[in-house]
Design an enzyme around this catalytic site. Structure first.
Site, PDB file in Angstrom:
ATOM      1  CG  HIS A 112      -0.277   0.942   2.421  1.00 17.97           C
ATOM      2  ND1 HIS A 112       0.011  -0.449   3.651  1.00 17.97           N
ATOM      3  CD2 HIS A 112      -0.385   1.326   2.891  1.00 17.97           C
ATOM      4  CE1 HIS A 112       0.781  -0.402   4.464  1.00 17.97           C
ATOM      5  NE2 HIS A 112       0.612   1.533   4.170  1.00 17.97           N
ATOM      6  CG  ASP A 142       0.031  -4.313   3.137  1.00 16.61           C
ATOM      7  OD1 ASP A 142       0.214  -3.209   1.839  1.00 16.61           O
ATOM      8  OD2 ASP A 142       0.012  -3.606   3.980  1.00 16.61           O
ATOM      9  CB  SER A 223       3.285   1.673   5.743  1.00 15.48           C
ATOM     10  OG  SER A 223       2.103   2.328   6.982  1.00 15.48           O
TER      11      SER A 223
END
Length: 365
Positions: A112, A142, A223
């Site tokens: 993402h 992911d 992230s």
């Protein structure tokens, strides 16, 4: 007597008698002066314990942590020209340099972080910037792997064994919360739990992902960053957090043992090769009951909304409106269950025995 007294008073000050029998009384000014002279900063000398301090470990690992900027094309129709577009910053994240081979260095991050990018710019430890190329991505887990020119890289990070983690183990998160202005921020915490299953929605469908839970602060921009143990090994890639009102300390990382096989396959083939049925899915409990007839409300399963021509499902006799309730005897209650079983328990060429039921619907889905 008089002569003796005169001699005593004359000679006594030149002896040690008074010094030995009457201690000196110092003034406050003298005491303060002596203390200022004696007090000095104490610098701890390196020892076997402090030479391997967490600060040294973090400093070493931080050289392998990068910032990632996602640029996307934005249409500018102000002058009525739809072809007039520009590349604008869409978001930022973090990444970990884990391998350097000849002229290429590889970075692992979250899918993402890079999804939808037309350009990816990597910011390195020394301030250098490099354009990154996508090696491969996997939306379902992911994860993504990027590559840059190895000339920019001075350090790589090592993966640890995430299966040895226990609740209470010390961990540290390194990343770029809220953007590159706070690059390589370090937060401290513990492993709150292992083998947590978190339901996520991805561009490839719903998925229950296995994660490490930690209370180390993880914020937007973290992230793709590293979750490390005190030895400086990467034991997870920080991926998501629960940020509802009143919730604190619920961050999650993809375990290193789960991501290593994905990363290796992305490097070797650029994608994850999984079994494919060729069907569209919907959870039965998401279909309004007004469409059902003659079906118990307690029925759980996955309804097939469409089937691709000449697909495995079509050739196997599955039909639209069939409800999958089991696969090889394993109960299937949702589309996530079906994908999990298909992708983790089966390989291409394996046979599947479906448990199905079908319902006539009052209206088309």
């Amino acid at each position: 007597g008089v002569i003796g007294s005169v001699l005593t008073l004359t000679i006594l000050p030149h002896t040690d008698y008074i010094k030995d029998h009457f201690p000196k009384v110092e003034t406050q000014e003298e005491i303060s002066s002596q203390q200022e002279t004696a007090v000095k900063p104490v610098v701890a000398q390196p020892t076997a314990a402090t030479s391997n301090s967490i600060a040294d470990t973090v400093e070493k690992v931080s050289k392998a942590i990068v910032g990632i900027v996602n640029f996307q094309q934005q249409q500018n129709n102000f002058y009525g020209n739809p072809s007039n577009s520009q590349s604008v910053e869409s978001g930022t994240g973090s990444g970990v340099i884990f391998q350097k081979n000849n002229n290429t260095a590889y970075i692992v991050t979250n899918n993402h972080v890079v999804e939808g990018a037309t350009k990816l710019e990597v910011s390195l430890y020394d301030g250098e910037k490099a354009t990154a190329e996508v090696v491969g991505t996997d939306a379902l887990t992911d994860l993504a792997v990027l590559k840059i020119d190895a000339k920019y890289v001075t350090a790589t990070a090592d993966f640890g064994n995430s299966s040895t983690l226990r609740p209470g183990d010390q961990v540290y998160a390194i990343g770029n919360p809220l953007g590159l202005n706070l690059s390589r921020t370090v937060t401290q915490g513990i492993v709150s739990a292992t083998n947590r299953s978190i339901a996520i929605t991805t561009s490839a469908g719903n998925w229950d992902t296995n994660v490490i839970q930690t209370d180390a602060a993880i914020n937007p921009g973290n992230s793709g960053g590293a979750l490390i143990n005190p030895q400086g090994q990467v034991i997870g890639i920080n991926s998501l957090k629960i940020s509802e009102s009143g919730v604190e300390g619920l961050g999650f990382a993809i375990p290193s043992n789960d991501l290593i096989p994905i990363v290796n396959q992305l490097i070797s083939s650029g994608k994850i090769d999984r079994p494919y049925l060729g069907v569209g899915l919907a959870d039965l409990d998401q279909v309004a009951q007004m469409y059902w007839q003659n079906l118990p409300s307690t029925t759980k399963g996955v309804i097939l909304t469409n089937i691709e021509a000449n697909s495995v499902a079509a050739n196997g006799g599955l039909q639209v409106k069939d409800i999958i309730v089991s696969m090889n005897g394993t109960e299937i209650t949702s589309s996530s269950d079906l994908r999990k079983y298909l992708y983790t328990k089966l390989s291409k060429g394996d046979e599947i025995k479906f448990g199905t039921t079908s319902i006539p619907l009052r209206h088309a889905l």
